[in-house]
Design a protein around this motif. Structure first.
Motif, PDB file in Angstrom:
ATOM      1  N   UNK A 749       0.811  -1.212   0.000  1.00 15.66           N
ATOM      2  CA  UNK A 749       0.000   0.000   0.000  1.00 15.66           C
ATOM      3  C   UNK A 749       0.846   1.265   0.000  1.00 15.66           C
ATOM      4  N   UNK A 750       1.918   1.268   0.782  1.00 17.53           N
ATOM      5  CA  UNK A 750       2.711   2.495   0.902  1.00 17.53           C
ATOM      6  C   UNK A 750       3.715   2.660  -0.227  1.00 17.53           C
ATOM      7  N   UNK A 751       4.216   1.547  -0.764  1.00 21.66           N
ATOM      8  CA  UNK A 751       5.217   1.630  -1.827  1.00 21.66           C
ATOM      9  C   UNK A 751       4.605   1.502  -3.209  1.00 21.66           C
ATOM     10  N   UNK A 752       3.403   0.926  -3.299  1.00 18.28           N
ATOM     11  CA  UNK A 752       2.797   0.676  -4.592  1.00 18.28           C
ATOM     12  C   UNK A 752       3.094  -0.738  -5.045  1.00 18.28           C
ATOM     13  N   UNK A 753       2.070  -1.433  -5.547  1.00 15.63           N
ATOM     14  CA  UNK A 753       2.234  -2.839  -5.922  1.00 15.63           C
ATOM     15  C   UNK A 753       3.296  -3.022  -6.990  1.00 15.63           C
ATOM     16  N   UNK A 754       3.409  -2.062  -7.875  1.00 15.98           N
ATOM     17  CA  UNK A 754       4.368  -2.187  -8.965  1.00 15.98           C
ATOM     18  C   UNK A 754       5.802  -2.024  -8.495  1.00 15.98           C
ATOM     19  N   UNK A 755       5.984  -1.359  -7.364  1.00 15.89           N
ATOM     20  CA  UNK A 755       7.345  -1.022  -6.931  1.00 15.89           C
ATOM     21  C   UNK A 755       7.736  -1.731  -5.630  1.00 15.89           C
TER      22      UNK A 755
END
Length: 853
Positions: A749-755
């Motif tokens: 959630x905090x970093x983004x699923x792609x990253x």
């Protein structure tokens, strides 16, 4: 501990002339056909119940009789009262919300718009306070009041009638000119700090003060004389007099406080009509009460216009005295001084002890002067009937004054901006003034905690104590202040958390200001029951964590309440997490924070926190924040991004790292389990910050049944932190994450699923702690076997060495020197004629008989 039962309000002290409730409604005499705005006017009957009046009615007021009112937003109550020759009109109020008073003489003041635009009223009276009073003081030279200002075409004289039959006001002292019916409109104005859906309730008292109250009780006349001689006359005797032959009101007659404060004598830009600028001028601070050079109270009554001299005493204080001739002094028919309003008149010195003789005083206003010395209880609260006391902005010293009687009638006390010190009198104020509604203690040196006795002040509506030297925590008893509307405790040394039960108990709260303190923990939630709440100021504290839910009910009430100027100030804290979606709605929704107001009239600030950037590789706010303007929020904080684990540190490394100072603060203590020190895991990554909230988290697999472990981390650099791993951490498979602040751990959630890239950590079941890291049982067994084999080898080598040494000593070495020609080897110890052995024979002997020599 429960809240005390609130004391009942004092019984109403109605004059015998007051009519029975409800008053008779009189239809108005209309001069136009324009429809007025809808309104609802109510009064209380003998059972204290509100009764609806007839629509379109005008109430006839009786002097001194309270009127209980209830008005919906933007509704009006129409009143009229007879003002006789020479009488002065005044009114007081205690209401739940501010209101505006419209007045007009020549037309019954229905508040409506004319066809050509504009309104049919030309003057109004408005104060934002919900408890105060106002007097329409006439001009003491002409006796003209607010209806008679001789400024046609706006004001007319005589009773109400249609234009243009009214005559313009004539200047003069004829009392008949200033008499007749006065028409007034009470309008429930939607304004700052108002719950726009709630009605405006309260009590009003209109009173006409007759001009025949000339007698003053001798002891009270002596107190007024002492006050004038000690606090006013010393500077008044030096007051500049220029030209007494100039017309009344001329800037060239003599110095006046009014001309001084408007800059008429300014050296930079004086009044163009002022002729004595060369000999007298001011260079600034004209509106500063501390710099008023002269006291002009009663100065005009000291002027002997016939002789052109200044009398030793004002006329009203000479001989037996005359209350009618004493500006800003009000007396009753028994000769008691009931009001003394000397605010901002330039008084200096100390209060005379004789002021304790003013035993009938109800209202005392001495604010905005230069009075000094103590303010003893016997002087300030000498009258048991005292209801309002204002001593703010002076130089009083010593302890706070407190009513000596336990059942004081005090409703308002303002002592801000003085030099009062100590907090011992605070319990007295709360316990001896149970009817206190407004208390102002700003800019004092109380140097103490808020006492538990505050729970006894259950009628408090305003408590302002900014920069007052308060410290400690908010007492739980403050939850008993159910009538409190405005609480302002900014710029003190208060600390701890804000108890939620305290906020929950203040059901009428509309403003909470705790700025510039040391509060910590989560910000309090604003309950859904607080429908009036509009202003939250918690900036410059140490509040932490996210606030995803605390503002939800606040926002819902805003959306349901319509137009409402509001404030949210949370800047300069340690708040973390993402900006809650509810903030988006408060900014953009039609009935949000600034609905109906200009963008500059409402306030939102969350700068200097640790609110998260949008997920992704960049360090930027979400798009909606950029569209709204990042000025509200400042700079975002990127999420900490762990990438890999380095080898665990040894115990020496543990001790050394735990002695480091994190972010300039004290060293974090090691995490101890069973008395053993932890092992440090070195985590490498990006965007680590030297935060006091820096933490590592080990999250087990959901099916493992293990608990999540969170430990404080040690900052090394923006790319490296150390995580102290407790010695008895349960074995299993974990995911490692790091958070700089609050619960902002590295996640999808905090970093983004792609990253997002997970960082796994496996702790085996037979893990033990060793000096150089973590070893399994197999590794330990291999190490033990290897050590034993090495030991056996060393013993064998030592034995062989001993055999060699012994043979050498006996002259029978194990090895022989071989002849260069390959001949026979001569063995030591044989006769010289012994031919010895050949090389082949020697080799065979050694191999067959190890004991052969």
């Amino acid at each position: 501990e429960g809240c005390p039962i609130p004391r009942p309000p004092p019984p109403p002290n109605f004059p015998s002339s007051c009519p029975e409730y409800p008053a008779t409604a009189v239809p108005p005499s209309r001069s136009d056909t324009t429809e007025s705005l809808p309104y609802l006017s109510l009064q209380k009957d003998a059972q204290n119940q509100y009764i609806e009046a007839l629509p379109g009615a005008v109430y006839t007021l009786t002097s001194g009789c309270p009127v209980a009112i209830e008005l919906a937003p933007i509704e009006s109550l129409y009143l009229k009262i007879w003002v006789g020759p020479g009488e002065v009109l005044k009114y007081s109020w205690t209401t739940s919300q501010p209101f505006v008073l419209f007045y007009d003489w020549h037309l019954i003041p229905y508040y409506h718009e004319h066809d050509g635009g504009g309104d049919n009223w030309n003057a109004y009276n408005y104060y934002s306070s919900t408890i105060s009073e106002f007097e329409f003081s006439p001009n003491f030279a002409t006796r003209n009041d607010f209806y008679h200002m001789a400024s046609a075409p706006y004001e007319y004289c005589g009773a109400a009638s249609q234009q243009p039959t009214n005559s313009e006001c004539s200047v003069g002292l004829d009392p008949e000119i200033n008499s007749g019916w006065v028409y007034l409109t009470i309008h429930s104005l939607v304004s700052d700090y108002v719950d726009v859906n709630a009605p405006m309730r309260g009590d009003l008292v209109f009173e006409v003060v007759p001009p025949t109250l000339t007698f003053i009780q001798p002891p009270q006349l002596g107190a007024l004389l002492d006050l004038f001689l000690g606090c006013c006359k010393p500077t008044q005797d030096a007051l500049p007099i220029w030209d007494l032959s100039s017309p009344a009101g001329s800037v060239n007659r003599h110095w006046t406080r009014r001309n001084h404060m408007r800059g008429a004598y300014s050296a930079a830009a004086p009044d163009t009509a002022f002729l004595f600028w060369a000999s007298f001028n001011t260079t600034g601070d004209e509106r500063n009460p501390d710099e008023i050079p002269y006291c002009d109270w009663l100065f005009t009554s000291r002027l002997d216009l016939a002789g052109g001299e200044v009398l030793a005493l004002p006329i009203g204080l000479s001989g037996a005295g005359n209350c009618e001739l004493l500006d800003y002094v009000t007396c009753d028919s028994d000769g008691n001084v009931i009001e003394l309003d000397l605010s901002g008149l330039g008084l200096t010195g100390s209060l005379p002890p004789s002021m304790s003789e003013l035993t009938g005083l109800k209202r005392l206003y001495l604010n905005d002067n230069k009075l000094e010395g103590p303010a003893p209880d016997s002087i300030v609260f000498g009258a048991a009937s005292l209801r309002q006391v204002q001593l703010a902005h002076n130089f009083f010293t010593g302890p706070l004054p407190c009513p000596p009687q336990p059942e004081a009638q005090l409703e308002l006390l303002s002592v801000s901006q003085n030099r009062f010190s100590g907090h011992r009198q605070l319990p007295c104020l709360f316990s001896r003034a149970p009817r206190l509604r407004s208390l102002h203690l700003d800019y004092l040196k109380l140097d103490g905690e808020i006492p538990s006795e505050i729970k006894e002040a259950a009628q408090l509506r305003e408590l302002h104590a900014d920069h007052a030297g308060l410290r400690g925590q908010l007492p739980a008893g403050m939850r008993c202040l159910t009538q409190l509307e405005s609480l302002s405790l900014g710029r003190n040394a208060l600390d701890g958390t804000v108890p939620q039960l305290v906020v929950d108990g203040m059901t009428n709260l509309r403003e909470l200001t705790l700025s510039f303190n040391g509060f910590s923990g989560a910000i309090p939630s604003i309950p859904a029951s607080h429908t009036k709440f509009r202003h939250l100021l918690l900036d410059h504290n140490a509040f932490s964590g996210d606030f995803a839910t605390q503002l939800s009910s606040f926002a819902a009430n805003l959306l349901a309440g319509g137009d409402a100027y509001s404030t949210i100030s949370l800047d300069h804290n340690d708040l973390s997490g993402s900006i809650p979606p509810v903030v988006y709605g408060m900014i953009h929704d039609a009935r949000g924070m600034g609905a109906g107001y200009a963008p500059t009239s409402w306030h939102l600030s969350m700068v200097e926190n640790h609110l998260l950037c949008a997920p992704g590789p960049g360090r930027e706010w979400p798009l909606w924040v950029l569209r709204a303007g990042s000025d509200f929020f400042g700079k975002c904080t990127p999420v900490a991004k762990p990438r890999r684990l380095a080898a665990p540190a040894g115990q020496d490394g543990v001790r050394k790292a735990l002695q480091q100072r994190v972010g300039g603060g004290p060293a974090r203590p090691p995490v101890l389990v069973g008395g053993r020190e932890p092992t440090l895991l070195t985590v490498e990554g990006e965007d680590f910050e030297p935060s006091a909230e820096l933490r590592c988290r080990l999250t087990p697999a959901p099916s493992s049944g293990l608990s999540t472990l969170t430990v404080g981390a040690l900052f090394e650099s923006q790319s490296s932190v150390k995580c102290p791993l407790p010695a008895e951490t349960p074995p299993g498979n974990y995911m490692l994450s790091v958070a700089n602040y609050g619960e902002d751990f590295y996640s999808v959630q905090t970093a983004g699923a792609e990253f997002y890239t997970p960082v796994p950590l496996v702790l085996s079941r037979d893990r033990v702690e060793a000096e150089f890291g973590v070893l399994t049982t197999g590794e330990i067994l291999g190490a033990v076997v290897g050590a034993l084999a090495g030991l056996v080898l060393i013993v064998c080598l030592l034995c062989a060495l001993c055999v060699l040494i012994a043979r050498e000593k006996r002259g029978a070495p194990l090895f022989y020197e071989m002849p260069a020609d390959g001949g026979r080897v001569r063995r030591p110890g044989l006769p010289d004629d012994d031919s010895g052995l050949s090389v082949h024979e020697l080799q065979m002997q050694v191999s067959i008989d190890p004991h052969a020599r």
